[in-house]
Enzyme design. Structure first.
Site, PDB file in Angstrom:
ATOM      1  N   HIS A  40     -25.576 -18.057 -19.498  1.00  0.00           N
ATOM      2  CA  HIS A  40     -24.922 -18.700 -20.633  1.00  0.00           C
ATOM      3  C   HIS A  40     -23.949 -19.742 -20.093  1.00  0.00           C
ATOM      4  CE1 HIS A  40     -26.012 -15.428 -23.589  1.00  0.00           C
ATOM      5  NE2 HIS A  40     -26.193 -16.548 -24.278  1.00  0.00           N
ATOM      6  N   ARG A  82     -27.896 -11.248 -37.419  1.00  0.00           N
ATOM      7  CA  ARG A  82     -26.795 -11.237 -38.387  1.00  0.00           C
ATOM      8  C   ARG A  82     -26.607 -12.574 -39.098  1.00  0.00           C
ATOM      9  NH1 ARG A  82     -26.169  -5.947 -39.203  1.00  0.00           N
ATOM     10  NH2 ARG A  82     -25.703  -4.855 -37.309  1.00  0.00           N
ATOM     11  N   CYS A 126     -31.111 -15.655 -27.150  1.00  0.00           N
ATOM     12  CA  CYS A 126     -30.943 -15.589 -25.696  1.00  0.00           C
ATOM     13  C   CYS A 126     -31.428 -14.248 -25.157  1.00  0.00           C
ATOM     14  CB  CYS A 126     -29.482 -15.806 -25.324  1.00  0.00           C
ATOM     15  SG  CYS A 126     -28.835 -17.397 -25.859  1.00  0.00           S
ATOM     16  N   GLU A 186     -26.247 -13.303 -16.857  1.00  0.00           N
ATOM     17  CA  GLU A 186     -26.365 -12.073 -17.649  1.00  0.00           C
ATOM     18  C   GLU A 186     -27.058 -10.982 -16.841  1.00  0.00           C
ATOM     19  OE1 GLU A 186     -24.773 -11.945 -20.347  1.00  0.00           O
ATOM     20  OE2 GLU A 186     -24.474 -14.070 -20.727  1.00  0.00           O
TER      21      GLU A 186
END
Length: 195
Positions: free
Chosen positions: A162, A92, A141, A82
């Protein structure tokens, strides 16, 4: 003759979440070996706040040169370092933060300080699919990566990778095996030690 110190690498993996009994990130992290580094493995709860407190406390105790956090991304089929963590938690899901800053008044984002493109190249050269991702998302994360980068002092490189679900979790797919994820993480750690 002065002995050269191996780089200290803190490698973290998340516990299973969302009803899963296994998290390939933690399974792979627990199998990583890296002779060119002093490696410390840390199991991290997939929980906002708790994850960051545990990892930053371990950073203070271990004083790593590199912190590399690893998490599962169910929708991906490649290992993805990332590039950026943003200052927002947006889970969410019920009873989790929505549009909340991770660090009130903190920078909008941090770039990973590990050599992400070198990591992608090393993982591919090891025979495992890999691609660069521009965002760690907005779940735990991203929360952990942002907190680690916010906490890291000068000279500490930090990043996040990931990994996809393993074939045992998603039958009928051609996802990398657990052994391939271990190979990918070893290649990434090695790239971080060189970079």
């Amino acid at each position: 003759m002065e002995k050269i110190r191996k780089p200290r690498v803190l490698l973290t993996g998340f516990t299973p979440f969302g009803g899963e009994t296994v998290n390939p990130a933690l399974e792979a992290v627990n199998r990583v070996r890296c002779p060119e580094a002093e490696l410390r493995i840390l199991e991290v709860p997939t929980v906002f706040g708790d994850s960051a407190r545990l990892v930053t406390a371990e950073m203070d105790a271990f004083r790593p040169d590199v912190v590399l956090c690893v998490g599962q991304a169910a929708g991906r089929s490649a290992v993805t370092p990332e590039r950026v963590a943003i200052n927002v938690d947006d889970a969410r899901i019920p009873e989790q933060p929505v549009d909340a800053p991770i660090v009130p008044g903190g920078p909008a984002a941090y770039f990973a300080t590990v050599p992400v493109k070198d990591m992608v190249r090393a993982i591919r050269e090891a025979g495992v699919p890999s691609e660069l991702s521009n965002s760690a998302g907005t779940y735990v994360c991203n929360h952990l990566l942002y907190c680690v980068l916010h906490h890291a002092g000068p000279g500490v490189r930090a990043g996040f990778i990931h990994v996809p679900c393993i074939p045992e979790q998603t039958e009928g797919t051609d996802r990398p095996s657990l052994a391939q994820l271990v190979t990918a993480l070893e290649a990434a750690v090695s790239a971080c030690c060189k970079g």
